[in-house]
Design an enzyme around this catalytic site. Structure first.
Site, short mmCIF file in Angstrom:
data_model
loop_
_atom_site.label_atom_id
_atom_site.label_comp_id
_atom_site.label_asym_id
_atom_site.label_seq_id
_atom_site.Cartn_x
_atom_site.Cartn_y
_atom_site.Cartn_z
N CYS A 108 18.49 15.14 -8.08
CA CYS A 108 18.35 15.78 -6.95
C CYS A 108 19.49 16.14 -6.12
CB CYS A 108 17.07 15.02 -6.26
SG CYS A 108 15.53 15.06 -7.05
N HIS A 232 18.23 15.92 1.12
CA HIS A 232 17.09 16.32 0.13
C HIS A 232 15.93 15.73 0.20
CE1 HIS A 232 15.27 16.17 -3.67
NE2 HIS A 232 15.13 14.80 -3.79
N ASN A 262 8.76 17.91 -2.85
CA ASN A 262 10.12 17.68 -3.53
C ASN A 262 10.35 18.80 -4.58
OD1 ASN A 262 12.40 16.71 -4.89
ND2 ASN A 262 11.75 14.63 -4.99
O1 UT7 Z 1 13.72 13.08 -5.40
C1 UT7 Z 1 14.42 12.05 -5.92
C2 UT7 Z 1 13.88 10.59 -5.93
N1 UT7 Z 1 12.52 10.36 -5.53
C3 UT7 Z 1 12.44 9.78 -4.45
O2 UT7 Z 1 13.02 9.44 -3.71
C4 UT7 Z 1 10.93 9.02 -4.16
C5 UT7 Z 1 11.01 7.76 -3.78
N2 UT7 Z 1 9.76 7.02 -3.54
C6 UT7 Z 1 8.79 7.34 -2.74
O3 UT7 Z 1 8.85 8.44 -2.12
C7 UT7 Z 1 7.82 6.21 -2.73
O4 UT7 Z 1 8.12 5.00 -3.38
C8 UT7 Z 1 6.64 6.87 -3.32
C9 UT7 Z 1 6.00 8.17 -2.51
C10 UT7 Z 1 6.50 7.27 -4.59
C11 UT7 Z 1 5.28 5.72 -3.44
O5 UT7 Z 1 5.22 5.18 -1.92
P1 UT7 Z 1 5.24 3.78 -1.74
O6 UT7 Z 1 4.96 3.49 -0.20
O7 UT7 Z 1 6.38 2.97 -2.42
O8 UT7 Z 1 4.05 3.39 -2.63
P2 UT7 Z 1 3.81 2.48 -3.64
O9 UT7 Z 1 4.31 2.69 -4.77
O10 UT7 Z 1 4.24 0.88 -3.17
O11 UT7 Z 1 2.19 2.04 -3.93
C12 UT7 Z 1 1.34 1.65 -3.06
C13 UT7 Z 1 0.15 1.70 -3.32
C14 UT7 Z 1 -0.18 1.08 -4.86
O12 UT7 Z 1 -1.45 0.65 -4.85
P3 UT7 Z 1 -1.84 -0.73 -4.92
O13 UT7 Z 1 -0.88 -1.58 -5.81
O14 UT7 Z 1 -1.23 -1.18 -3.58
O15 UT7 Z 1 -3.16 -0.99 -4.88
C15 UT7 Z 1 -0.20 2.56 -5.56
O16 UT7 Z 1 -0.89 2.42 -6.73
O17 UT7 Z 1 -0.40 3.34 -3.28
C16 UT7 Z 1 -0.71 3.53 -4.54
N3 UT7 Z 1 -0.69 4.75 -4.85
C17 UT7 Z 1 -1.52 6.00 -4.22
N4 UT7 Z 1 -2.38 5.78 -3.83
C18 UT7 Z 1 -2.92 7.02 -3.47
C19 UT7 Z 1 0.45 5.47 -5.52
N5 UT7 Z 1 0.50 6.70 -5.51
C20 UT7 Z 1 -0.52 6.92 -4.84
C21 UT7 Z 1 -1.33 8.42 -4.52
N6 UT7 Z 1 -2.55 8.25 -3.73
N7 UT7 Z 1 -0.63 9.38 -4.89
#
Ligand code: UT7
Length: 306
Positions: A108, A232, A262
């Protein structure tokens, strides 16, 4: 040395995929995706070759240059059509260019790495470089994996960079890479994108802030002088956290991830183009362009529009 941005072009697939559409097949909701990422819809389709060609043609047209005016093509892509040949020679062929052409993969951060590479080529005597960022990320998404499927999308953006002995748009760069974090965001051959989202998020904020500060210091520009941030487009919360730590008003950041998701190497030129279309790019003003991604890699630049 002086380098000018001379023209810009973008290309997006026609097919719009909304959060509601994804939530029909994935355990997710429109509300979760908007709250955690800021993404409302994305474009899916095309390929690095087709989207990159269109964006390149439009940038050339926007710059008012013909096919013989371009000395070199640098394509930033994480998702080339094939492992080999590179996609850049195929784009050059499709456009009718007769110049050296190569791919560059810095995930990215790719577009900013390509701009930095083009800057170096201009330093060695080339006159005009076509820089394209083009991605077909959807091809390597597991559409049963809600963590990646809601984030990644397809698109392309391009610019022409020209040598100018009398002045420069590009004031400074700060680039870096940390391969010890390589496993945080990967896509194996014949595999799918996988990510430790939380850790990538944490590191992304850190490297955007540190590289932006380094680029601003080198340019002799302070945060309050930055009129526009062209980041980005991975996650709205990353952009909010980074701008807050930098002391830059979030209103100055360009956001297109709500509509395009993205798009990796394409996200910064897509954001620039949107800012220009909306009259936000003003002569004499300073801008911060900043990318980060798998590798991990990061790259910031300070620009003063001519
Ligand atoms: O482009 C270059 C690099 N990419 C990035 O920079 C992306 C960086 N990371 C992010 O943008 C975020 O970490 C994400 C959007 C990927 C995830 O958001 P988060 O707030 O960090 O969520 P999380 O991974 O901590 O997940 C929180 C909860 C989890 O459930 P539990 O364990 O709390 O029950 C996940 O399983 O949300 C759940 N979850 C979802 N729920 C509904 C993860 N993905 C989804 C989803 N829909 N799509």
């Amino acid at each position: 040395m002086g380098v000018r941005f001379k023209g810009w072009g973008t290309a997006l697939p026609d097919r719009i995929v909304t959060n509601d559409e994804l939530s029909k097949t994935l355990d997710t909701t429109n509300e979760w995706i908007i709250e955690r990422t800021g993404i409302k819809e994305r474009r899916i389709g095309g390929s690095a070759l087709t989207l990159g060609t269109l964006a390149g043609q439009r940038a050339l047209e926007d710059a008012g240059y013909g096919l013989d005016d371009i000395d070199f093509l640098v394509l930033a892509t994480t998702t080339p059509d094939r492992i080999t040949p590179a996609t850049a020679p195929m784009i050059a062929n499709a456009m009718g260019l007769h110049c050296p052409a190569m791919d560059l993969n810095a995930a990215c951060s790719g577009f900013m790495y390509a701009v930095r590479t083009a800057y170096g080529l201009l330093e060695t005597g080339q006159k005009r470089i076509l820089v394209i960022g083009a991605e077909h990320l959807s091809r390597w998404v597991d559409w049963n994996d809600r963590t990646m499927a809601v984030l990644l999308a397809d698109g392309a953006g391009a610019t022409v960079l020209e040598y100018d002995p009398d002045g420069t748009d590009l004031l400074s760069f700060s680039l870096g890479a940390d391969g010890s974090a390589a496993d945080l965001l990967t896509c194996e051959h014949d595999g799918f994108f996988q990510m430790d989202g939380k850790e990538v998020f944490r590191r992304a904020v850190r490297v955007v802030v540190s590289s932006a500060e380094a680029a601003m210091a080198e340019a002799g520009v302070t945060a309050d002088q930055i009129a526009l941030v062209i980041p980005h487009q991975a996650n709205l919360r990353i952009i909010q956290a980074a701008t807050q730590r930098l002391g830059i008003d979030m209103e100055r950041a360009v956001i297109v991830l709500d509509r395009y998701g993205n798009t990796s190497s394409a996200s910064i030129p897509l954001a620039f183009f949107d800012a220009r279309e909306n009259g936000r790019v003003k002569a004499g003003e300073y801008a911060l362009m900043t990318g980060f991604g798998a590798g991990m890699t990061w790259a910031s630049a300070i620009v003063q529009w001519s």
